[in-house]
Design a protein around this motif. Structure first.
Motif, PDB file in Angstrom:
ATOM      1  N   CYS A  89      44.443 -33.247 -71.610  1.00 62.02           N
ATOM      2  CA  CYS A  89      43.018 -32.943 -71.627  1.00 62.02           C
ATOM      3  C   CYS A  89      42.781 -31.462 -71.414  1.00 62.02           C
ATOM      4  O   CYS A  89      41.997 -30.831 -72.098  1.00 62.02           O
ATOM      5  N   VAL A  90      43.515 -30.933 -70.407  1.00 56.19           N
ATOM      6  CA  VAL A  90      43.372 -29.524 -70.067  1.00 56.19           C
ATOM      7  C   VAL A  90      43.648 -28.673 -71.294  1.00 56.19           C
ATOM      8  O   VAL A  90      42.903 -27.761 -71.618  1.00 56.19           O
ATOM      9  N   PHE A  91      44.712 -29.043 -72.040  1.00 57.86           N
ATOM     10  CA  PHE A  91      45.056 -28.199 -73.168  1.00 57.86           C
ATOM     11  C   PHE A  91      44.095 -28.365 -74.330  1.00 57.86           C
ATOM     12  O   PHE A  91      43.678 -27.400 -74.944  1.00 57.86           O
ATOM     13  N   CYS A  92      43.693 -29.622 -74.612  1.00 58.91           N
ATOM     14  CA  CYS A  92      42.844 -29.785 -75.772  1.00 58.91           C
ATOM     15  C   CYS A  92      41.467 -29.208 -75.520  1.00 58.91           C
ATOM     16  O   CYS A  92      40.920 -28.501 -76.341  1.00 58.91           O
ATOM     17  N   VAL A  93      40.928 -29.450 -74.342  1.00 57.62           N
ATOM     18  CA  VAL A  93      39.595 -28.900 -74.073  1.00 57.62           C
ATOM     19  C   VAL A  93      39.698 -27.394 -73.887  1.00 57.62           C
ATOM     20  O   VAL A  93      38.809 -26.641 -74.275  1.00 57.62           O
ATOM     21  N   GLY A  94      40.824 -26.950 -73.300  1.00 56.27           N
ATOM     22  CA  GLY A  94      41.058 -25.513 -73.124  1.00 56.27           C
ATOM     23  C   GLY A  94      40.982 -24.794 -74.462  1.00 56.27           C
ATOM     24  O   GLY A  94      40.360 -23.745 -74.593  1.00 56.27           O
ATOM     25  N   TRP A  95      41.580 -25.441 -75.488  1.00 56.36           N
ATOM     26  CA  TRP A  95      41.563 -24.845 -76.802  1.00 56.36           C
ATOM     27  C   TRP A  95      40.133 -24.782 -77.334  1.00 56.36           C
ATOM     28  O   TRP A  95      39.696 -23.775 -77.869  1.00 56.36           O
ATOM     29  N   LEU A  96      39.411 -25.879 -77.138  1.00 57.70           N
ATOM     30  CA  LEU A  96      38.020 -25.925 -77.603  1.00 57.70           C
ATOM     31  C   LEU A  96      37.183 -24.840 -76.942  1.00 57.70           C
ATOM     32  O   LEU A  96      36.406 -24.158 -77.592  1.00 57.70           O
ATOM     33  N   VAL A  97      37.394 -24.694 -75.611  1.00 60.14           N
ATOM     34  CA  VAL A  97      36.618 -23.695 -74.881  1.00 60.14           C
ATOM     35  C   VAL A  97      36.972 -22.303 -75.379  1.00 60.14           C
ATOM     36  O   VAL A  97      36.114 -21.465 -75.616  1.00 60.14           O
ATOM     37  N   ALA A  98      38.285 -22.071 -75.578  1.00 59.95           N
ATOM     38  CA  ALA A  98      38.732 -20.764 -76.047  1.00 59.95           C
ATOM     39  C   ALA A  98      38.098 -20.472 -77.413  1.00 59.95           C
ATOM     40  O   ALA A  98      37.586 -19.382 -77.675  1.00 59.95           O
ATOM     41  N   PHE A  99      38.110 -21.496 -78.265  1.00 64.00           N
ATOM     42  CA  PHE A  99      37.566 -21.346 -79.605  1.00 64.00           C
ATOM     43  C   PHE A  99      36.076 -21.040 -79.533  1.00 64.00           C
ATOM     44  O   PHE A  99      35.563 -20.135 -80.180  1.00 64.00           O
ATOM     45  N   HIS A 100      35.415 -21.798 -78.673  1.00 63.58           N
ATOM     46  CA  HIS A 100      33.971 -21.659 -78.485  1.00 63.58           C
ATOM     47  C   HIS A 100      33.632 -20.239 -78.022  1.00 63.58           C
ATOM     48  O   HIS A 100      32.758 -19.597 -78.570  1.00 63.58           O
ATOM     49  N   SER A 101      34.390 -19.740 -77.019  1.00 66.61           N
ATOM     50  CA  SER A 101      34.088 -18.411 -76.494  1.00 66.61           C
ATOM     51  C   SER A 101      34.364 -17.351 -77.548  1.00 66.61           C
ATOM     52  O   SER A 101      33.651 -16.375 -77.648  1.00 66.61           O
ATOM     53  N   GLN A 102      35.433 -17.591 -78.315  1.00 65.16           N
ATOM     54  CA  GLN A 102      35.805 -16.605 -79.316  1.00 65.16           C
ATOM     55  C   GLN A 102      34.690 -16.491 -80.357  1.00 65.16           C
ATOM     56  O   GLN A 102      34.305 -15.403 -80.754  1.00 65.16           O
ATOM     57  N   ALA A 103      34.183 -17.678 -80.754  1.00 66.79           N
ATOM     58  CA  ALA A 103      33.151 -17.698 -81.768  1.00 66.79           C
ATOM     59  C   ALA A 103      31.944 -16.873 -81.303  1.00 66.79           C
ATOM     60  O   ALA A 103      31.262 -16.245 -82.093  1.00 66.79           O
ATOM     61  N   GLN A 104      31.741 -16.872 -79.986  1.00 68.47           N
ATOM     62  CA  GLN A 104      30.577 -16.174 -79.477  1.00 68.47           C
ATOM     63  C   GLN A 104      30.830 -14.708 -79.199  1.00 68.47           C
ATOM     64  O   GLN A 104      29.901 -13.922 -79.145  1.00 68.47           O
ATOM     65  N   SER A 105      32.126 -14.377 -79.014  1.00 69.43           N
ATOM     66  CA  SER A 105      32.400 -13.038 -78.522  1.00 69.43           C
ATOM     67  C   SER A 105      31.990 -11.973 -79.526  1.00 69.43           C
ATOM     68  O   SER A 105      31.832 -10.819 -79.171  1.00 69.43           O
ATOM     69  N   ALA A 106      31.835 -12.364 -80.820  1.00 76.88           N
ATOM     70  CA  ALA A 106      31.440 -11.399 -81.829  1.00 76.88           C
ATOM     71  C   ALA A 106      30.086 -10.785 -81.446  1.00 76.88           C
ATOM     72  O   ALA A 106      29.870  -9.603 -81.644  1.00 76.88           O
ATOM     73  N   ASP A 107      29.218 -11.594 -80.907  1.00 73.30           N
ATOM     74  CA  ASP A 107      27.882 -11.108 -80.577  1.00 73.30           C
ATOM     75  C   ASP A 107      27.464 -11.727 -79.248  1.00 73.30           C
ATOM     76  O   ASP A 107      26.804 -12.756 -79.220  1.00 73.30           O
ATOM     77  N   PRO A 108      27.896 -11.125 -78.155  1.00 73.19           N
ATOM     78  CA  PRO A 108      27.682 -11.778 -76.856  1.00 73.19           C
ATOM     79  C   PRO A 108      26.209 -11.863 -76.465  1.00 73.19           C
ATOM     80  O   PRO A 108      25.403 -11.004 -76.835  1.00 73.19           O
ATOM     81  N   LEU A 109      25.914 -12.904 -75.717  1.00 71.74           N
ATOM     82  CA  LEU A 109      24.557 -13.102 -75.212  1.00 71.74           C
ATOM     83  C   LEU A 109      24.346 -12.167 -74.024  1.00 71.74           C
ATOM     84  O   LEU A 109      25.145 -12.142 -73.085  1.00 71.74           O
ATOM     85  N   LYS A 110      23.279 -11.404 -74.086  1.00 76.94           N
ATOM     86  CA  LYS A 110      22.989 -10.456 -73.001  1.00 76.94           C
ATOM     87  C   LYS A 110      21.629 -10.771 -72.394  1.00 76.94           C
ATOM     88  O   LYS A 110      20.670 -10.988 -73.125  1.00 76.94           O
ATOM     89  N   ALA A 111      21.585 -10.762 -71.059  1.00 78.67           N
ATOM     90  CA  ALA A 111      20.299 -10.893 -70.367  1.00 78.67           C
ATOM     91  C   ALA A 111      19.898  -9.482 -69.971  1.00 78.67           C
ATOM     92  O   ALA A 111      20.567  -8.838 -69.160  1.00 78.67           O
ATOM     93  N   THR A 112      18.833  -8.989 -70.566  1.00 78.91           N
ATOM     94  CA  THR A 112      18.501  -7.569 -70.394  1.00 78.91           C
ATOM     95  C   THR A 112      17.367  -7.319 -69.396  1.00 78.91           C
ATOM     96  O   THR A 112      17.168  -6.196 -68.963  1.00 78.91           O
ATOM     97  N   GLY A 113      16.643  -8.365 -69.065  1.00 77.21           N
ATOM     98  CA  GLY A 113      15.537  -8.159 -68.117  1.00 77.21           C
ATOM     99  C   GLY A 113      15.286  -9.394 -67.283  1.00 77.21           C
ATOM    100  O   GLY A 113      15.587 -10.511 -67.732  1.00 77.21           O
ATOM    101  N   PHE A 114      14.795  -9.203 -66.067  1.00 80.27           N
ATOM    102  CA  PHE A 114      14.503 -10.343 -65.185  1.00 80.27           C
ATOM    103  C   PHE A 114      13.228 -10.021 -64.431  1.00 80.27           C
ATOM    104  O   PHE A 114      13.110  -8.958 -63.820  1.00 80.27           O
TER     105      PHE A 114
END
Ligand SMILES: [Zn+2]
Length: 420
Positions: free
Chosen positions: A28-53
């Motif tokens: 489980c650790v490895f399969c979900v780990g891969w999914l999470v890694a893939f998911h983060s990678q897909a996002q890393s191109a354009d990261p979500l930024k919180a610019t104001g609070f």
């Protein structure tokens, strides 16, 4: 609203796994780990930024507005004791506004935000009075950015309780997956003869731990830098194999830390901290072992503060490691405690004359992170961020190396003494 789409994200909880089925956990650790890694990678191109609070309002109604560079997905849940509104975002978020903008105000007595794990960010709004969100929405603004609006209102205990129970949420929404990957997997065949050490960097992610007076030094960073150094020192010594419970800035619940140590076959767990005290003149290192009754007031206060880590992050405590009605577990626990005490004394003796210690440097208290019944566990307060001299030392690489070297020396002695 985009709540439903994210309800199931990262919901693999070790609670649902048979604890003895190591293979299932690893798979489980490895399969979900891969999914999470893939998911983060897909996002890393354009990261979500919180610019104001922005937070404004009074004790009956408070609005929180967070600006994002892209449209954030989010889900909202509630917890009581204390009252918390929890906003989960299924992405990494880089928080780029000044921390003071997010100071508690109006209805909210505490505001926390940060990473829970890779691809999972959380915002926790704590209130004294029961509160809930009248609405929550994402609005696009004309400049192309997005605004997450959370409209908090005072409510009744009953209504909040109904909201808490409307969700069959167990509160444990951190993932084992990313961590499993970073741990390098459970102890391997060739390492079974090695003395395995879980090095636990206190706090992380949404839980910053203590912060120095000038706000410059943050405990979660100090503990991580120390943990990395300590693990390296252990791994450089023959006969030892150390791993980190966390190797980056993510949140781990206290029970997850214990579980990671046990699942990876640790012979010893060392949790590292650098807290603050009201008495800024107190400085030096302390070695803690677990006991139901604290050795003194300072120890009791510190343990109490450490134990709210889960609360800060909006995680429901998991008591599976604490169940101890079984007499065998009790015996094991007592034996484990004796080992912990012995090592604590050896570490203190090794520190003496080398680094500064507080008075009575071996103390006891009910730290949740030390409660593995079968893994001797220590918590080392490396020094105090409330003391200027300690703060300076704690940020120095030479101090990290010196302290780590001494801990490894003491553990080496201990290992020889117990015939391992
Ligand atoms: Zn701490």
């Amino acid at each position: 609203m985009s709540i439903s789409g994210v309800k199931h994200f990262l919901s693999v909880g070790a609670k649902r796994l048979n604890p003895f089925s190591l293979q299932a956990i690893v798979a489980c650790v490895f399969c979900v780990g891969w999914l999470v890694a893939f998911h983060s990678q897909a996002q890393s191109a354009d990261p979500l930024k919180a610019t104001g609070f922005l937070i404004a309002g009074d004790a009956n109604r408070t609005r929180v507005v967070i600006d994002f560079n892209q449209k954030p997905e989010f889900s909202v849940r509630y917890l009581q004791d204390p009252n918390r509104t929890i906003v989960d975002i299924p992405s990494d978020v880089s928080f780029e506004f000044p921390a003071e903008n997010a100071a508690a105000a109006g209805l909210y007595t505490l505001v926390r935000y940060g990473a829970m794990s890779a691809g999972h960010t959380r915002i926790v709004l704590t209130s004294d009075a029961p509160s809930s969100l009248e609405f929550s929405k994402v609005e696009a603004d004309s400049s192309g950015s997005f605004r997450l609006v959370l409209e908090g209102v005072k409510t009744t205990e009953e209504k909040l309780s109904a909201l808490v129970h409307a969700d069959d949420w167990d509160g444990v929404h951190t993932t084992q997956a990313g961590r499993g990957g970073r741990l390098g997997g459970p102890a391997t065949q060739e390492s079974t003869n090695a003395f395995v050490i879980a090095v636990d960097a206190g706090h992380g992610g949404i839980d910053t731990g203590a912060i120095s007076r000038d706000g410059k030094t943050i405990e979660k960073d100090i503990t991580l830098a120390f943990a990395q150094e300590l693990a390296d020192e252990f791994n450089a010594r023959p006969g030892f194999k150390a791993f980190l419970t966390r190797s980056d800035d993510v949140f781990l619940s206290l029970s997850e830390r214990v579980r990671i140590a046990r699942q990876n076959g640790a012979n010893l767990m060392i949790s590292l901290h650098a807290d603050t005290l009201r008495q800024s003149f107190i400085r030096g290192a302390t070695v803690y072992t677990i006991s139901e009754k604290a050795s003194d007031r300072l120890a009791a206060e510190l343990a109490q503060r450490e134990n709210v880590s889960d609360e800060i992050a909006g995680v429901v405590p998991d008591d599976t490691a604490a169940e101890a009605s079984d007499i065998l577990i009790d015996l094991t626990r007592r034996e484990t405690q004796a080992f912990s005490e012995r090592l604590a004394k050896m570490i203190v003796a090794t520190f003496e004359g080398q680094i500064r210690l507080i008075n009575n440097p071996h103390r006891h208290a009910g730290f949740h992170v030390l409660r593995a019944p079968d893994v001797p566990s220590l918590l080392i307060e490396l020094g105090f961020l409330s003391n200027k001299e300690d703060e300076k030392l704690l940020t120095e690489e030479s101090y990290r190396k010196q302290v780590s070297g001494l801990i490894v020396d003491a553990t080496d002695h201990y290992k020889a003494l117990i015939g391992q």
